[in-house]
Motif scaffolding. Structure first.
Motif, PDB file in Angstrom:
ATOM      1  N   VAL A 129      33.268   0.871  -7.999  1.00 56.17           N
ATOM      2  CA  VAL A 129      31.933   0.340  -8.242  1.00 56.17           C
ATOM      3  C   VAL A 129      30.944   1.413  -7.801  1.00 56.17           C
ATOM      4  CG1 VAL A 129      31.902  -0.875  -6.018  1.00 56.17           C
ATOM      5  CG2 VAL A 129      30.304  -1.540  -7.789  1.00 56.17           C
ATOM      6  N   GLU A 130      29.993   1.729  -8.678  1.00 53.99           N
ATOM      7  CA  GLU A 130      28.957   2.703  -8.339  1.00 53.99           C
ATOM      8  C   GLU A 130      27.743   1.962  -7.810  1.00 53.99           C
ATOM      9  OE1 GLU A 130      28.072   5.230 -11.642  1.00 53.99           O
ATOM     10  OE2 GLU A 130      30.095   6.075 -11.668  1.00 53.99           O
ATOM     11  N   ILE A 178      24.033  -3.449   2.126  1.00 52.46           N
ATOM     12  CA  ILE A 178      24.524  -3.320   0.754  1.00 52.46           C
ATOM     13  C   ILE A 178      26.048  -3.374   0.728  1.00 52.46           C
ATOM     14  CG2 ILE A 178      24.676  -1.760  -1.234  1.00 52.46           C
ATOM     15  CD1 ILE A 178      21.832  -0.765  -0.379  1.00 52.46           C
ATOM     16  N   LEU A 179      26.692  -2.638   1.634  1.00 53.32           N
ATOM     17  CA  LEU A 179      28.157  -2.637   1.673  1.00 53.32           C
ATOM     18  C   LEU A 179      28.710  -4.015   2.026  1.00 53.32           C
ATOM     19  CD1 LEU A 179      28.760   0.828   3.359  1.00 53.32           C
ATOM     20  CD2 LEU A 179      28.964   0.232   0.927  1.00 53.32           C
ATOM     21  N   LYS A 180      28.031  -4.733   2.905  1.00 53.85           N
ATOM     22  CA  LYS A 180      28.452  -6.096   3.256  1.00 53.85           C
ATOM     23  C   LYS A 180      28.353  -7.005   2.025  1.00 53.85           C
ATOM     24  CE  LYS A 180      27.505  -9.885   6.441  1.00 53.85           C
ATOM     25  NZ  LYS A 180      26.672 -10.366   7.541  1.00 53.85           N
ATOM     26  N   ASN A 221      34.278  -9.654  -2.907  1.00 55.17           N
ATOM     27  CA  ASN A 221      35.746  -9.602  -2.931  1.00 55.17           C
ATOM     28  C   ASN A 221      36.290  -8.709  -4.046  1.00 55.17           C
ATOM     29  OD1 ASN A 221      36.199 -11.317  -0.678  1.00 55.17           O
ATOM     30  ND2 ASN A 221      35.737 -13.078  -1.975  1.00 55.17           N
ATOM     31  N   LEU A 222      35.694  -7.548  -4.170  1.00 58.64           N
ATOM     32  CA  LEU A 222      36.163  -6.573  -5.147  1.00 58.64           C
ATOM     33  C   LEU A 222      37.156  -5.638  -4.475  1.00 58.64           C
ATOM     34  CD1 LEU A 222      32.695  -5.550  -6.596  1.00 58.64           C
ATOM     35  CD2 LEU A 222      34.305  -7.175  -7.573  1.00 58.64           C
ATOM     36  N   SER A 223      38.220  -5.342  -5.135  1.00 56.69           N
ATOM     37  CA  SER A 223      39.150  -4.350  -4.594  1.00 56.69           C
ATOM     38  C   SER A 223      38.915  -3.044  -5.346  1.00 56.69           C
ATOM     39  CB  SER A 223      40.592  -4.827  -4.746  1.00 56.69           C
ATOM     40  OG  SER A 223      40.865  -5.110  -6.103  1.00 56.69           O
TER      41      SER A 223
END
Length: 89
Positions: free
Chosen positions: A46-47, A69-71, A77-79
């Motif tokens: 993901v960009e 943003i990272l949280k 729940n993206l891997s």
């Protein structure tokens, strides 16, 4: 901001920005910055494009801004591998 016409049009058009652009605000709804997610680019990553409000730059808020943003992405729940591209307002 409008130096990149394609990105500018995407940001100002609700149809083009869809659910890719998000704003970060304070508790009293003041804009701190924005970020964009590109989930379709590659199935394994993901960009993230981000922009901190210019008058907030240099105040030591960048790390907290990025952590929020990272949280948010983690809660999706993206891997996927996260790739960050800064874009200033």
């Amino acid at each position: 901001m409008n130096e990149d016409p394609e990105n500018y049009e995407e940001i100002i058009s609700p149809n083009l920005r869809a659910d890719h652009y998000f704003q970060v605000t304070t508790d009293n709804n003041q804009l701190v910055g924005f970020f964009a997610l590109d989930l379709e680019n590659n199935s394994e990553q993901v960009e993230v494009g981000l922009g901190l409000r210019p008058d907030e730059i240099g105040k030591g808020k960048g790390l907290e801004f990025l952590q929020l943003i990272l949280k948010f992405i983690k809660n999706l729940n993206l891997s996927k591998t996260i790739i960050v591209f800064p874009k200033l307002l």
